[in-house]
Design an enzyme around this catalytic site. Structure first.
Site, short mmCIF file in Angstrom:
data_model
loop_
_atom_site.label_atom_id
_atom_site.label_comp_id
_atom_site.label_asym_id
_atom_site.label_seq_id
_atom_site.Cartn_x
_atom_site.Cartn_y
_atom_site.Cartn_z
N GLN A 201 0.81 -1.17 0.01
CA GLN A 201 0.13 0.01 0.09
C GLN A 201 1.00 1.15 0.05
OE1 GLN A 201 -3.59 -0.56 3.00
NE2 GLN A 201 -1.71 -2.07 3.73
N ASN A 202 2.21 0.96 0.10
CA ASN A 202 3.04 2.27 0.29
C ASN A 202 3.47 2.71 -1.22
OD1 ASN A 202 3.07 1.66 2.70
ND2 ASN A 202 5.11 0.52 2.79
N HIS B 151 -1.50 1.21 -4.36
CA HIS B 151 -2.09 2.72 -4.05
C HIS B 151 -1.14 3.63 -4.72
CE1 HIS B 151 -4.01 1.58 0.27
NE2 HIS B 151 -4.51 1.22 -0.90
N GLY C 296 3.20 -4.58 8.97
CA GLY C 296 3.08 -2.81 9.33
C GLY C 296 1.74 -2.06 8.68
P1 OAD Z 1 -1.40 3.23 9.15
O1 OAD Z 1 -0.52 4.53 9.23
O2 OAD Z 1 -2.73 3.15 9.06
O3 OAD Z 1 -0.74 1.89 9.92
C1 OAD Z 1 0.49 1.76 10.13
C2 OAD Z 1 0.60 0.60 10.94
O4 OAD Z 1 2.00 0.00 11.29
C3 OAD Z 1 0.07 0.60 12.35
O5 OAD Z 1 -0.70 -0.50 12.64
C4 OAD Z 1 1.23 0.62 13.21
O6 OAD Z 1 1.12 0.04 14.41
C5 OAD Z 1 2.47 -0.32 12.43
N1 OAD Z 1 3.53 0.00 12.74
C6 OAD Z 1 4.22 1.02 12.86
N2 OAD Z 1 5.54 0.99 12.99
C7 OAD Z 1 5.90 -0.22 12.99
C8 OAD Z 1 7.08 -1.34 12.97
N3 OAD Z 1 8.13 -0.61 13.12
N4 OAD Z 1 6.94 -2.54 12.76
C9 OAD Z 1 5.48 -3.05 12.39
N5 OAD Z 1 4.76 -2.27 12.52
C10 OAD Z 1 4.56 -0.92 12.66
O7 OAD Z 1 -0.65 2.67 7.62
P2 OAD Z 1 -1.28 1.63 6.57
O8 OAD Z 1 -1.82 0.88 7.06
O9 OAD Z 1 -0.14 1.48 5.36
O10 OAD Z 1 -3.40 5.21 1.41
O11 OAD Z 1 -2.39 2.76 5.68
C11 OAD Z 1 -3.36 2.22 4.85
C12 OAD Z 1 -3.43 3.29 3.48
O12 OAD Z 1 -4.25 4.48 4.44
C13 OAD Z 1 -2.37 4.09 3.05
O13 OAD Z 1 -1.87 3.19 1.90
C14 OAD Z 1 -2.72 5.24 2.77
C15 OAD Z 1 -3.60 5.60 3.76
O14 OAD Z 1 -4.84 6.26 3.60
C16 OAD Z 1 -3.61 5.90 0.33
O15 OAD Z 1 -2.91 7.19 0.44
C17 OAD Z 1 -4.19 5.80 -0.88
#
Ligand code: OAD
Length: 236
Positions: free
Chosen positions: A93-94, A111, A178
């Protein structure tokens, strides 16, 4: 489990890039707390004020391009190189390019990607490593003012979904690394994999909102937990 997995899918989210110094979206200092989605990541915002949206992504590019892959990205490279007779695909998704910088193969940016722009007139996709402005011209069809970052905004269709569907329906090991599991359809991919009989495993710092969908949870920073998991797989 001594099984050799033939089709592995690794879904990644912003958390895999956190240890490379990049912000996640929903943490306290996350991107969406400082920049409301509706101002910078919807097609309506882009139509209303394209220069403002371009500026947001222009500011983001240098940091994303300067970031270096961390041990979690490199663990995937190791898995792809050393785990023989297996198809290993990454659905991310990154919009950063850390998977590519780490040498990961078969990466699907559902994405979009920060290093690409798309012409809304002719559909041509270009690489870009520098700023883009609302009056720039498409180098292919020469239309001015219709270049958009090749990032999927809320309300737009995700990329590569046919391939993704196929990969999920055929995988026997599904790893989610993540991601908070709040943005669909990616948050539901685990269910498709599970229904196909795949082993499902989540790597996160904390319990996520869709954690009940996974059979296994590995808590901790992905830069530590994923390399350890890969080493275990490679021992078998
Ligand atoms: P989020 O910011 O929603 O979630 C990040 C996740 O990573 C959280 O659950 C954290 O607990 C976890 N995390 C942080 N640091 C970590 C580490 N060192 N090791 C393991 N886990 C860790 O980000 P996404 O789930 O990627 O879409 O968000 C999904 C989508 O929402 C993105 O692609 C973006 C956003 O709106 C678009 O821009 C289209």
């Amino acid at each position: 489990m001594d099984k050799h997995y033939q089709n592995i899918v690794i879904l990644t989210g912003a958390g895999i890039s956190a240890e490379s110094g990049l912000s996640t979206f929903r943490s306290e200092n996350g991107l969406w707390n400082n920049h409301p989605v509706e101002d910078v990541a919807t097609i309506e915002a882009f139509e209303r004020n394209p220069e403002y949206v371009h500026e947001f992504y222009n500011e983001m590019r240098p940091e994303l391009f300067a970031a270096k892959p961390n041990p979690a990205h490199l663990a995937i490279t190791k898995l792809q190189q050393e785990y023989k007779n297996s198809n290993i695909n990454i659905i991310t998704q990154n919009v950063d390019v850390l998977h590519e910088k780490a040498g990961n193969k078969n990466v699907y940016h559902i994405h979009g990607q920060i290093n690409q722009i798309v012409c809304l007139n002719c559909g041509h996709v270009f690489e870009t490593w520098s700023d883009v402005h609302s009056d720039d011209e498409c180098e292919y069809c020469h239309t001015k003012g219709l270049l958009k970052p090749n990032i999927v905004f809320f309300g737009e269709s995700l990329l590569y979904m046919d391939t993704v569907e196929y990969l999920l329906q055929n995988c026997d090991l599904f790893l989610s690394v993540g991601t908070s599991g709040v943005v669909y359809p990616a948050a539901g991919f685990v269910q498709v994999a599970y229904l196909n009989g795949a082993r499902t495993c989540e790597f996160n710092l904390e319990k996520t909102s869709n954690n009940y969908m996974f059979a296994e949870h590995i808590e901790g920073p992905a830069g530590k937990t994923l390399p350890a998991f890969v080493d275990e797989l490679l021992k078998k």
